[in-house]
Write a protein that holds these residues in place. Structure first.
Motif, PDB file in Angstrom:
ATOM      1  N   ARG A  23      43.006  14.668  28.200  1.00  0.00           N
ATOM      2  CA  ARG A  23      43.079  15.845  29.078  1.00  0.00           C
ATOM      3  C   ARG A  23      42.318  17.040  28.525  1.00  0.00           C
ATOM      4  NH1 ARG A  23      48.503  13.921  29.537  1.00  0.00           N
ATOM      5  NH2 ARG A  23      49.365  15.633  28.303  1.00  0.00           N
ATOM      6  N   GLY A  24      41.571  16.835  27.451  1.00  0.00           N
ATOM      7  CA  GLY A  24      40.670  17.886  26.968  1.00  0.00           C
ATOM      8  C   GLY A  24      41.276  18.853  25.973  1.00  0.00           C
ATOM      9  N   GLN A  25      41.931  18.322  24.941  1.00  0.00           N
ATOM     10  CA  GLN A  25      42.556  19.182  23.944  1.00  0.00           C
ATOM     11  C   GLN A  25      41.558  20.120  23.269  1.00  0.00           C
ATOM     12  OE1 GLN A  25      45.279  20.662  23.085  1.00  0.00           O
ATOM     13  NE2 GLN A  25      46.439  19.094  21.986  1.00  0.00           N
ATOM     14  N   SER A  26      40.459  19.573  22.816  1.00  0.00           N
ATOM     15  CA  SER A  26      39.468  20.392  22.105  1.00  0.00           C
ATOM     16  C   SER A  26      38.863  21.460  23.007  1.00  0.00           C
ATOM     17  CB  SER A  26      38.353  19.502  21.538  1.00  0.00           C
ATOM     18  OG  SER A  26      38.871  18.573  20.618  1.00  0.00           O
ATOM     19  N   GLU A  27      38.583  21.069  24.257  1.00  0.00           N
ATOM     20  CA  GLU A  27      38.008  22.035  25.196  1.00  0.00           C
ATOM     21  C   GLU A  27      38.986  23.165  25.493  1.00  0.00           C
ATOM     22  OE1 GLU A  27      37.190  24.145  28.803  1.00  0.00           O
ATOM     23  OE2 GLU A  27      38.902  22.798  28.513  1.00  0.00           O
ATOM     24  N   ALA A  28      40.277  22.828  25.616  1.00  0.00           N
ATOM     25  CA  ALA A  28      41.289  23.833  25.922  1.00  0.00           C
ATOM     26  C   ALA A  28      41.396  24.851  24.787  1.00  0.00           C
ATOM     27  CB  ALA A  28      42.641  23.163  26.167  1.00  0.00           C
ATOM     28  N   ILE A  29      41.368  24.366  23.547  1.00  0.00           N
ATOM     29  CA  ILE A  29      41.435  25.270  22.401  1.00  0.00           C
ATOM     30  C   ILE A  29      40.183  26.141  22.334  1.00  0.00           C
ATOM     31  CG2 ILE A  29      41.446  25.367  19.874  1.00  0.00           C
ATOM     32  CD1 ILE A  29      43.189  22.836  19.928  1.00  0.00           C
ATOM     33  N   ALA A  30      39.020  25.511  22.495  1.00  0.00           N
ATOM     34  CA  ALA A  30      37.760  26.258  22.441  1.00  0.00           C
ATOM     35  C   ALA A  30      37.693  27.310  23.548  1.00  0.00           C
ATOM     36  CB  ALA A  30      36.583  25.295  22.562  1.00  0.00           C
ATOM     37  N   ARG A  31      38.159  26.953  24.737  1.00  0.00           N
ATOM     38  CA  ARG A  31      38.170  27.897  25.846  1.00  0.00           C
ATOM     39  C   ARG A  31      39.041  29.114  25.530  1.00  0.00           C
ATOM     40  NH1 ARG A  31      34.747  28.699  29.596  1.00  0.00           N
ATOM     41  NH2 ARG A  31      34.608  26.428  29.809  1.00  0.00           N
ATOM     42  N   ASN A  32      40.183  28.883  24.904  1.00  0.00           N
ATOM     43  CA  ASN A  32      41.051  29.996  24.533  1.00  0.00           C
ATOM     44  C   ASN A  32      40.381  30.921  23.514  1.00  0.00           C
ATOM     45  OD1 ASN A  32      42.965  28.762  26.168  1.00  0.00           O
ATOM     46  ND2 ASN A  32      44.645  29.173  24.756  1.00  0.00           N
ATOM     47  N   LEU A  33      39.679  30.338  22.558  1.00  0.00           N
ATOM     48  CA  LEU A  33      38.995  31.158  21.549  1.00  0.00           C
ATOM     49  C   LEU A  33      37.970  32.071  22.218  1.00  0.00           C
ATOM     50  CD1 LEU A  33      38.309  28.566  18.684  1.00  0.00           C
ATOM     51  CD2 LEU A  33      40.338  29.956  19.070  1.00  0.00           C
ATOM     52  N   ILE A  34      37.203  31.503  23.135  1.00  0.00           N
ATOM     53  CA  ILE A  34      36.178  32.296  23.833  1.00  0.00           C
ATOM     54  C   ILE A  34      36.813  33.391  24.674  1.00  0.00           C
ATOM     55  CG2 ILE A  34      34.374  32.218  25.605  1.00  0.00           C
ATOM     56  CD1 ILE A  34      33.818  29.315  24.699  1.00  0.00           C
ATOM     57  N   GLU A  35      37.804  33.016  25.463  1.00  0.00           N
ATOM     58  CA  GLU A  35      38.408  33.971  26.390  1.00  0.00           C
ATOM     59  C   GLU A  35      39.192  35.056  25.661  1.00  0.00           C
ATOM     60  OE1 GLU A  35      37.808  34.197  29.455  1.00  0.00           O
ATOM     61  OE2 GLU A  35      36.986  32.257  30.050  1.00  0.00           O
ATOM     62  N   MET A  36      39.899  34.701  24.622  1.00  0.00           N
ATOM     63  CA  MET A  36      40.675  35.696  23.884  1.00  0.00           C
ATOM     64  C   MET A  36      39.779  36.724  23.211  1.00  0.00           C
ATOM     65  SD  MET A  36      43.893  33.691  22.108  1.00  0.00           S
ATOM     66  CE  MET A  36      44.761  35.214  21.719  1.00  0.00           C
ATOM     67  N   ALA A  37      38.611  36.289  22.777  1.00  0.00           N
ATOM     68  CA  ALA A  37      37.676  37.215  22.136  1.00  0.00           C
ATOM     69  C   ALA A  37      37.240  38.323  23.082  1.00  0.00           C
ATOM     70  CB  ALA A  37      36.452  36.458  21.621  1.00  0.00           C
ATOM     71  N   GLY A  38      37.278  38.043  24.391  1.00  0.00           N
ATOM     72  CA  GLY A  38      36.789  39.025  25.358  1.00  0.00           C
ATOM     73  C   GLY A  38      37.853  39.702  26.189  1.00  0.00           C
ATOM     74  N   LEU A  39      39.126  39.544  25.835  1.00  0.00           N
ATOM     75  CA  LEU A  39      40.200  40.192  26.590  1.00  0.00           C
ATOM     76  C   LEU A  39      40.144  41.711  26.431  1.00  0.00           C
ATOM     77  CD1 LEU A  39      43.157  37.762  25.791  1.00  0.00           C
ATOM     78  CD2 LEU A  39      42.041  38.058  28.005  1.00  0.00           C
ATOM     79  N   LYS A  40      40.368  42.418  27.520  1.00  0.00           N
ATOM     80  CA  LYS A  40      40.256  43.879  27.505  1.00  0.00           C
ATOM     81  C   LYS A  40      41.613  44.572  27.369  1.00  0.00           C
ATOM     82  CE  LYS A  40      35.876  44.127  29.986  1.00  0.00           C
ATOM     83  NZ  LYS A  40      35.120  44.748  31.096  1.00  0.00           N
ATOM     84  N   VAL A  41      42.574  43.868  26.810  1.00  0.00           N
ATOM     85  CA  VAL A  41      43.880  44.453  26.513  1.00  0.00           C
ATOM     86  C   VAL A  41      44.211  44.138  25.049  1.00  0.00           C
ATOM     87  CG1 VAL A  41      44.765  44.344  28.869  1.00  0.00           C
ATOM     88  CG2 VAL A  41      45.044  42.368  27.355  1.00  0.00           C
ATOM     89  N   PRO A  42      45.104  44.919  24.428  1.00  0.00           N
ATOM     90  CA  PRO A  42      45.464  44.639  23.034  1.00  0.00           C
ATOM     91  C   PRO A  42      46.119  43.275  22.886  1.00  0.00           C
ATOM     92  CG  PRO A  42      46.207  46.829  23.697  1.00  0.00           C
ATOM     93  CD  PRO A  42      45.776  46.126  24.943  1.00  0.00           C
ATOM     94  N   VAL A  43      45.736  42.557  21.852  1.00  0.00           N
ATOM     95  CA  VAL A  43      46.335  41.257  21.545  1.00  0.00           C
ATOM     96  C   VAL A  43      46.889  41.309  20.126  1.00  0.00           C
ATOM     97  CG1 VAL A  43      46.006  38.759  21.389  1.00  0.00           C
ATOM     98  CG2 VAL A  43      44.648  40.096  23.020  1.00  0.00           C
ATOM     99  N   ILE A  44      48.173  41.016  19.990  1.00  0.00           N
ATOM    100  CA  ILE A  44      48.827  40.988  18.680  1.00  0.00           C
ATOM    101  C   ILE A  44      49.409  39.601  18.484  1.00  0.00           C
ATOM    102  CG2 ILE A  44      50.655  41.968  17.237  1.00  0.00           C
ATOM    103  CD1 ILE A  44      50.414  44.487  19.106  1.00  0.00           C
ATOM    104  N   SER A  45      48.990  38.906  17.435  1.00  0.00           N
ATOM    105  CA  SER A  45      49.505  37.569  17.138  1.00  0.00           C
ATOM    106  C   SER A  45      50.258  37.616  15.816  1.00  0.00           C
ATOM    107  CB  SER A  45      48.373  36.547  17.057  1.00  0.00           C
ATOM    108  OG  SER A  45      47.770  36.353  18.322  1.00  0.00           O
TER     109      SER A  45
END
Length: 317
Positions: free
Chosen positions: A171-193
């Motif tokens: 079901r695309g585990q690697s793609e799902a993780i990679a997609r999150n990395l790309i999208e999170m880098a460009g989020l326009k709200v504060p992200v705290i992990s």
């Protein structure tokens, strides 16, 4: 009953001795109160010495403690009116990741956390805290929703890694993780992990691209577990203790190297000793991080995130 870790055995033996003397005093006319008080002082000093000088492998064991608070434990303590949302709108729902909307004080936020179980039945349901790709796609759906409504995002990391099974790969585990990395880098709200337990490999990174990456004092974060690294590099997984030291995977090491932005202190002996008190420490850390990004616009937040990760590590050409 709380599980006793190997490095805690001297503390447990002294506690048992104190209990034995107290029971003897209560059942006889012999007054041992002075001796008991001296032992209690000795116990307090012993606890301070052991818990303030823990080795990396000791911290790994505390991070894996079966009674360690989970994401939902913290969500229920720290946030108000939490509404869990389900599904990735592609395949299904993944119980290894929980997420939804809530209030942090009077501020609406989106909360996402990796969730493990307390017992065998719940661990099977939660897949032992190892998400499938639909879990990461659910997380991303919630992040994009948060961006749309200008809500800060709080992520709680606690996983042995993304699930490596055949179904997850199909079901695309690697793609799902990679997609999150790309999208999170460009989020326009504060992200705290915040790493609240184990932060292993891409399973942690998939919700870990943040403006502030924090770790609890007795958590660990790495591309691989100490056992896995020892098995690969030294052909002997029993050398995990030595590998944990060599890999520098604990919060103090990672803060020193500039990989994380701060350490959230833990209650004496680990978060499982007092989850409510630990929640207060995490709440204070979130408040501090949110205040640091107050008033920053979307482009500034993206630039802040870019500079943070651009400055991690050292390289030469």
């Amino acid at each position: 009953m709380s599980k006793t870790l190997a490095f805690e055995e001297p503390i447990i033996k002294l506690q048992e001795k104190i209990k034995e003397l107290e029971e003897f005093t209560n059942s006889s006319e012999v007054d041992l109160s002075d001796e008991i008080e001296k032992l209690k002082i000795r116990l307090k000093n012993l606890e301070k010495d052991i818990y303030e000088n823990m080795e990396p492998w000791d911290r790994v064991q505390v991070a894996r403690h079966p009674q360690r608070p989970t994401s939902l434990d913290y969500i229920n303590e720290i946030f108000n009116d939490f509404i869990e949302l389900h599904g990735d709108r592609v395949f299904g729902d993944d119980a290894a990741i929980v997420g939804g909307i809530a209030f942090f004080g009077d501020m609406p936020v989106t909360v996402i956390g990796e969730q493990r179980g307390r017992d065998t039945k719940e661990n099977v349901k939660r897949n032992f805290g190892m998400p499938h790709p639909e879990g990461y796609r659910k997380a991303l759906r919630l992040m994009k929703q948060a961006e749309k409504f200008n809500r800060p995002i709080i992520c709680l990391i606690d996983t042995k890694g993304a699930y490596p099974g055949k179904a997850a790969e199909e079901r695309g585990q690697s793609e799902a993780i990679a997609r999150n990395l790309i999208e999170m880098a460009g989020l326009k709200v504060p992200v705290i992990s915040i790493v609240i337990g184990e932060g292993a490999s891409g399973g942690a990174l998939a919700i870990g691209v943040a403006n502030h990456l924090l770790m609890l004092e007795n958590s660990w974060c790495s591309v691989i577990s100490p056992e896995g690294a020892a098995s690969i590099l030294w052909r002997d997984s029993s050398l995990a203790k030595q590998m944990a030291e060599a890999m520098k995977i604990t919060a103090p090491h990672l803060e020193e190297m500039g990989i994380i932005d701060g350490i959230v202190p833990e209650v004496m002996g680990g978060a499982h000793r007092d989850p409510k008190a630990q929640s207060v420490f995490i709440k204070e850390a979130i408040e501090k991080s949110l205040s640091a990004f107050k008033g920053m616009d979307g482009d500034s937040l993206i630039q802040d995130r870019y500079e943070k990760y651009r400055n991690v590590g050292v390289f030469t050409e």
